[in-house]
Design an enzyme around this catalytic site. Structure first.
Site, PDB file in Angstrom:
ATOM      1  N   SER A 114      -3.266   5.123   8.513  1.00  0.00           N
ATOM      2  CA  SER A 114      -2.427   5.291   7.337  1.00  0.00           C
ATOM      3  C   SER A 114      -1.746   6.663   7.379  1.00  0.00           C
ATOM      4  O   SER A 114      -1.028   6.953   8.328  1.00  0.00           O
ATOM      5  CB  SER A 114      -3.259   5.076   6.063  1.00  0.00           C
ATOM      6  OG  SER A 114      -2.440   4.889   4.939  1.00  0.00           O
ATOM      7  N   ASP A 182       0.570  -6.105   5.646  1.00  0.00           N
ATOM      8  CA  ASP A 182       0.242  -4.754   5.187  1.00  0.00           C
ATOM      9  C   ASP A 182       1.532  -4.042   4.781  1.00  0.00           C
ATOM     10  O   ASP A 182       2.377  -3.751   5.633  1.00  0.00           O
ATOM     11  CB  ASP A 182      -0.468  -3.984   6.307  1.00  0.00           C
ATOM     12  CG  ASP A 182      -0.853  -2.558   5.918  1.00  0.00           C
ATOM     13  OD1 ASP A 182      -0.459  -2.100   4.833  1.00  0.00           O
ATOM     14  OD2 ASP A 182      -1.563  -1.912   6.717  1.00  0.00           O
ATOM     15  N   HIS A 195      -4.374  -3.645   4.151  1.00  0.00           N
ATOM     16  CA  HIS A 195      -4.412  -2.242   4.576  1.00  0.00           C
ATOM     17  C   HIS A 195      -5.845  -1.704   4.648  1.00  0.00           C
ATOM     18  O   HIS A 195      -6.066  -0.633   5.219  1.00  0.00           O
ATOM     19  CB  HIS A 195      -3.566  -1.391   3.623  1.00  0.00           C
ATOM     20  CG  HIS A 195      -3.277  -0.011   4.143  1.00  0.00           C
ATOM     21  ND1 HIS A 195      -2.551   0.213   5.300  1.00  0.00           N
ATOM     22  CD2 HIS A 195      -3.633   1.220   3.678  1.00  0.00           C
ATOM     23  CE1 HIS A 195      -2.458   1.515   5.509  1.00  0.00           C
ATOM     24  NE2 HIS A 195      -3.102   2.145   4.546  1.00  0.00           N
TER      25      HIS A 195
END
Length: 213
Positions: A114, A182, A195
């Site tokens: 991320s 995602d 995610h």
């Protein structure tokens, strides 16, 4: 803590910030054969990262038998501040440069999840500016260190939502996971829980890295 963190991630992709959760930071290690340098995701707890860093490290331990392994958690806020990813970028480059000088035979596996993927992207010269929790590049790994970066493992990489990916020097050593739907990494993605599921890719990522070391 896991529930609170999941809510924080949901708020990230939904556009609302929550207070950052604390996470422990692994100290720079001695001269092992390989060091896993991991940049955790926004608000993510865990030593190297609950969802990605820790599972990948454990999987690598099983696959890299006969080699010594250590870990370093990139020291940065991993929050929604405008300078967060840039601070991670600077710390990662500074740490790897110093560690490489202290341990001439050590190799590195870079892991980013991320916002942490933004940190790694920037550090290998791929700008995350304009991406979710991204930033302009503030430092890049020096050419002298580049051959010792064996693998780059990215998960939920926000630059992919902009149609970008890792190209150039590190491309052949990079694997970049983006779960279907995602919204952090897939253009038009709407499956926010996707995610949070990258631990399922830890074994595949470790196998890729083990093949490159």
């Amino acid at each position: 803590m896991r529930i609170r963190w999941c809510l924080a991630v949901l708020s990230l992709v939904g556009g609302t910030g929550l207070a950052a959760l604390s996470s422990s930071t692994a100290s720079a290690a001695a001269c092992t054969d390989i060091q896993v340098v991991s940049a955790r995701g926004t608000f993510e707890p865990g030593t190297l990262g609950l969802i990605v860093g820790d599972p990948v490290y454990a999987a690598l331990q099983k696959k890299l038998t006969g080699k010594t392994l250590s870990g370093y958690a990139v020291n940065y806020p991993a929050d929604l501040s405008l300078t967060s990813a840039a601070r991670g970028n600077a710390d990662l480059v500074n740490h790897v440069r110093n560690q490489a000088a202290a341990c001439p035979d050590q190799k590195f596996v870079l892991v980013g999840y991320s916002q942490g993927a933004n940190v790694v992207d920037n550090s290998i010269g791929v700008s995350s500016a304009g991406a979710v929790v991204g930033s302009p590049i503030v430092a890049t790994l020096p050419a002298s260190v580049e051959p010792r970066v064996s693998a780059v493992l990215l998960f939920g990489n926000p630059i992919r939502a902009l149609g970008r990916s890792v190209t150039g020097t590190y491309q052949s050593r990079t694997i970049d996971f983006c779960a279907k739907g995602d919204p952090v990494c897939e253009p038009g993605g709407v499956n926010t829980p996707a995610h949070l599921g990258y631990a399922a890719d830890a074994d595949a990522a470790a196998a890729f890295a083990a093949d490159k070391v």
